[in-house]
Design an enzyme around this catalytic site. Structure first.
Site, short mmCIF file in Angstrom:
data_model
loop_
_atom_site.label_atom_id
_atom_site.label_comp_id
_atom_site.label_asym_id
_atom_site.label_seq_id
_atom_site.Cartn_x
_atom_site.Cartn_y
_atom_site.Cartn_z
N ASP A 26 57.56 101.62 40.14
CA ASP A 26 56.89 100.50 40.25
C ASP A 26 57.27 99.75 41.55
OD1 ASP A 26 55.16 98.24 39.34
OD2 ASP A 26 57.05 97.37 38.91
N ASP A 185 59.66 97.24 35.64
CA ASP A 185 60.17 96.15 34.78
C ASP A 185 59.75 95.37 33.90
OD1 ASP A 185 59.55 93.13 37.00
OD2 ASP A 185 58.45 95.27 37.18
#
Length: 234
Positions: A26, A185
């Site tokens: 990400d 996350d």
């Protein structure tokens, strides 16, 4: 044995029971701390559009998922009003987006994986061109074989979609994608990875926490701990 949030430190950092054939990352909250730049652009957009003021904590809900979803779910905007909000935000974000520093240890992790010839990709709901510019500014773009993000109009920006596209593009480049792993996350990172049938390592240094990241195959407090989970040292 998969690592869990409740395990002891050494058990928590036990390497995954397989060697990933590719690692997907990400961007926001995992590679770069983009929240300050995003929140500044959001505040400017809300002011310009005369939308009800939101606190920084409320604006954090916009970080991660596609913008069209954020303005719909958290500002009640649909249709043309939603499109105008996204465009206004993006105009301001162009001026702030490069003010997104890499998290400590990210450069070492990415370069170590690259040196070990582990194929790398970025899978982000951010506009793909913006993601490339941010990575180029940070000096890491060349480390990634693929950067997969949203197209114009936020098309294809859902997490499962960008992960799917990243894996597909890696495969087209000749990469073995039989056992990729994603590092992210937030809960949509975990859900997006699961939707594509792959594991997600939860990045605790970003904007999430163990509760948000439940369902992750393992949790890492630092990029160096990701390396340990991958059976490496940085």
């Amino acid at each position: 044995m998969h690592a869990t949030a409740g395990a002891g430190h050494e058990d928590r950092l036990r390497p995954l029971p397989y060697a990933p054939t590719a690692v997907l990352f990400d961007l926001d909250g995992t590679l770069v701390d983009s929240a300050p730049a995003i929140l500044t652009a959001l505040e400017l957009a809300f002011t310009e559009l005369d939308l009800p003021r939101q606190t920084p904590a409320e604006l954090m809900r916009f970080v991660g998922p596609p913008l069209v979803d954020g303005f719909r779910l958290h500002a009640g905007l649909t249709g043309a009003a939603n499109a105008e909000a996204v465009a206004t935000y993006r105009r301001h974000y162009r001026d702030t987006m490069l003010d997104s520093p890499l998290y400590e240890g990210v450069t070492e992790l990415v370069r170590a994986l690259r040196a070990a010839e582990v194929p790398l990709a970025v899978a982000t709901s951010k506009h793909e061109r913006y993601a490339c510019e941010i990575l180029e500014h940070a000096g890491l773009l060349s480390c990634f074989s693929v950067v997969s993000g949203a197209a114009a109009g936020d098309l294809g920006g859902r997490k499962a979609q960008v992960i799917h596209a990243a894996i597909e593009r890696l495969a087209q480049a000749g990469v073995d994608v039989s056992r990729p792993v994603h590092v992210g996350d937030l809960d949509h990172d975990v859900a997006g990875a699961q939707a594509e049938g792959i594991d997600c390592i939860g990045a605790l240094w970003g904007y999430g926490n163990p509760e948000v990241l439940r369902g992750a195959v393992a949790l890492a407090a630092t990029p160096a701990e990701v390396a340990k989970l991958l059976g490496m040292e940085v």
